[in-house]
Design an enzyme around this catalytic site. Structure first.
Site, PDB file in Angstrom:
ATOM      1  N   ASP A 167       0.855  -1.183   0.000  1.00 31.23           N
ATOM      2  CA  ASP A 167       0.000   0.000   0.000  1.00 31.23           C
ATOM      3  C   ASP A 167       0.890   1.232   0.000  1.00 31.23           C
ATOM      4  OD1 ASP A 167       0.848   0.152   2.601  1.00 31.23           O
ATOM      5  OD2 ASP A 167      -1.068  -0.373   3.490  1.00 31.23           O
TER       6      ASP A 167
ATOM      7  N   GLY B 251      -0.221   6.144   2.372  1.00 35.78           N
ATOM      8  CA  GLY B 251      -1.155   7.247   2.581  1.00 35.78           C
ATOM      9  C   GLY B 251      -2.014   7.079   3.818  1.00 35.78           C
TER      10      GLY B 251
ATOM     11  N   ASP C 118      -2.433   8.560  -1.943  1.00 38.10           N
ATOM     12  CA  ASP C 118      -3.713   9.259  -1.897  1.00 38.10           C
ATOM     13  C   ASP C 118      -3.923   9.870  -0.521  1.00 38.10           C
ATOM     14  OD1 ASP C 118      -3.914   6.770  -0.608  1.00 38.10           O
ATOM     15  OD2 ASP C 118      -6.078   6.702  -0.893  1.00 38.10           O
TER      16      ASP C 118
ATOM     17  N   GLY D 233     -10.743   4.526   1.670  1.00 35.50           N
ATOM     18  CA  GLY D 233     -11.458   5.438   2.558  1.00 35.50           C
ATOM     19  C   GLY D 233     -12.786   4.941   3.078  1.00 35.50           C
TER      20      GLY D 233
ATOM     21  N   ASP E 167      -8.436  -6.987   1.649  1.00 31.69           N
ATOM     22  CA  ASP E 167      -7.388  -7.173   2.659  1.00 31.69           C
ATOM     23  C   ASP E 167      -7.923  -6.650   3.969  1.00 31.69           C
ATOM     24  OD1 ASP E 167      -5.645  -4.596   3.783  1.00 31.69           O
ATOM     25  OD2 ASP E 167      -6.839  -4.154   2.011  1.00 31.69           O
TER      26      ASP E 167
ATOM     27  N   CYS F 120     -13.123 -27.445   9.576  1.00 36.68           N
ATOM     28  CA  CYS F 120     -11.858 -26.879   9.089  1.00 36.68           C
ATOM     29  C   CYS F 120     -10.758 -27.938   9.072  1.00 36.68           C
ATOM     30  CB  CYS F 120     -11.451 -25.711   9.996  1.00 36.68           C
ATOM     31  SG  CYS F 120      -9.898 -24.925   9.512  1.00 36.68           S
TER      32      CYS F 120
ATOM     33  N   CYS G 162      -7.434 -27.009   8.629  1.00 35.72           N
ATOM     34  CA  CYS G 162      -6.163 -26.297   8.745  1.00 35.72           C
ATOM     35  C   CYS G 162      -5.216 -27.087   9.655  1.00 35.72           C
ATOM     36  CB  CYS G 162      -6.383 -24.883   9.286  1.00 35.72           C
ATOM     37  SG  CYS G 162      -6.634 -24.769  11.074  1.00 35.72           S
TER      38      CYS G 162
ATOM     39  N   CYS H 197      -6.494 -27.109  13.356  1.00 41.06           N
ATOM     40  CA  CYS H 197      -7.680 -27.936  13.621  1.00 41.06           C
ATOM     41  C   CYS H 197      -7.381 -29.432  13.470  1.00 41.06           C
ATOM     42  CB  CYS H 197      -8.831 -27.522  12.705  1.00 41.06           C
ATOM     43  SG  CYS H 197      -9.560 -25.933  13.173  1.00 41.06           S
TER      44      CYS H 197
ATOM     45  N   HIS I 285      -4.938 -20.370  12.112  1.00 46.31           N
ATOM     46  CA  HIS I 285      -6.314 -20.823  11.866  1.00 46.31           C
ATOM     47  C   HIS I 285      -7.133 -19.743  11.165  1.00 46.31           C
ATOM     48  CE1 HIS I 285     -10.353 -22.400  12.347  1.00 46.31           C
ATOM     49  NE2 HIS I 285     -10.680 -21.199  12.816  1.00 46.31           N
TER      50      HIS I 285
END
Length: 380
Positions: free
Chosen positions: A93, A96, A147, A225, A275, A313, A315, A318, A344
């Protein structure tokens, strides 16, 4: 596929299924970007863990890496990919948002922003050209334009002037970005640039600004924003107003959003990239996401619970650890608690976007949305 090409595979309503080609691989969209602010996911999760957790894009922060260790140092180390050992796409990013949220004393001018470092108070200047140079030094695949992110609510006249300045800044970003990419010693000469739509919560400013930045032909476009205090329905309304003016052949990114429900609803309104620090931040406080809703693993009721965080799950956490063990780790303040919880939650978010993509592939996104949009916002 050529770098910078966005291939729109199919749509369902406004929801889009696509793929975007970068110098470090093809990204399947919709996608959630895993936030590693200073080149690492907070919670002791490294680049190799991210692979196992299904991460497609890692996101790092221009401002934080500029302050420490310094973008010149990252450049000397071969760029951010080499420095953190992540070989997939990276988005940085612009800095800003941090300039406007972290810096107490700041002075905005047409040139850029002068502000005090949140670490030691030293004066720093950042404008469009500086942001582009820092991101070029980092060597990310996608650089975000510099920005101004205004607070919501903002006075109309201020939001309008800010929009106009952000448009002028984008033209400067693009010129400097093109110049840097053409240099013989640039870390990633195939770095792309995304423009950012601003305009607070004023639909007329948002649509005007989107139409204007679209003329500059960036590689993708973000809505910035939002998710900064306004009601959720206002955020959704702004997305709906802006979306028709976003180029259909470019990726669309909703910055800093959000909850699992926000992501599903964002996809339904035509967004491709997301994100948010939420999965990692919540995890570090014991708040975990499951396919039945959210739970607080610190609760006493999990003291003797032999089950996985989420039975649905698969993962690594888990598959191997119980709720009781994870609660014990949090109770004793073991570092492992944060690592396992973050792993997780990131896996959950990456699986969420995978399941959204699957539902679009199978023409049943609306069915998926109906089953999970509200459910994932509930507490277990």
């Amino acid at each position: 596929m050529e770098i910078g090409k966005f291939n729109l595979i199919k749509t369902e309503g406004r929801a889009r299924r696509g793929e975007f080609c970068t110098a470090h691989g093809v990204v399947q969209t919709p996608v959630f970007q895993n936030v590693g602010t200073a080149g690492a996911i907070k919670g002791a999760v490294d680049a190799f863990d991210l692979k196992e957790l299904g991460c497609q894009i890692e996101l790092s922060n221009t401002y934080h890496l500029h302050v420490r260790p310094g973008d010149q140092i990252v450049r000397q180390m071969g760029g951010l990919h080499k420095f953190m050992r992540w070989d997939g796409p990276i988005l940085t990013d612009s800095g800003g948002f941090q300039v406007f949220s972290l810096a107490g004393l700041r002075k905005i001018s047409e040139e850029g922003v002068t502000f005090a470092s949140h670490l030691d108070g030293r004066r720093i200047f950042m404008g469009p050209e500086e942001s582009m140079r820092i991101q070029s030094n980092l060597g990310s695949d996608i650089a975000m334009a510099f920005d101004e992110c205004v607070e919501n609510p903002a006075p109309y006249d201020y939001a309008k002037a800010s929009c106009e300045r952000t448009l002028r800044w984008l033209a400067r970003c693009k010129a400097e970005h093109d110049r840097l990419n053409a240099l013989p010693d640039t870390i990633n000469p195939r770095q792309m640039l995304f423009g950012i739509n601003q305009g607070a919560t004023y639909a007329d400013l948002r649509t005007w600004h989107m139409q204007e930045i679209a003329k500059l032909d960036c590689d993708g476009y973000a809505i910035g924003g939002l998710a900064v205090g306004e009601p959720t329905d206002v955020m959704y309304d702004i997305i709906e107003k802006v979306e028709p003016y976003m180029p259909a052949d470019k990726p669309r990114y909703l910055m800093g959003v959000g909850t699992p429900s926000n992501i599903i609803e964002g996809v339904a309104r035509g967004v491709d990239f997301f994100d948010c620090v939420m999965p990692a931040r919540n995890a570090r406080h014991g708040k975990l996401f499951t396919w039945s809703g959210t739970l607080n693993i610190k609760n006493a009721k999990y003291k003797l619970d032999e089950g996985a965080i989420d039975p649905e799950c698969d993962c690594p956490v888990c598959r191997n650890f119980s709720r009781a063990y994870l609660r014990h780790l949090f109770t004793t303040e073991e570092m492992l608690a944060m690592r396992l919880a973050v792993m997780h939650n990131l896996y959950f978010y990456n699986q969420l976007t995978q399941r959204i993509r699957d539902s679009l592939d199978q023409d049943c996104f609306e069915e998926f949305r109906g089953a999970y949009s509200k459910k994932l916002a509930e507490r277990v």
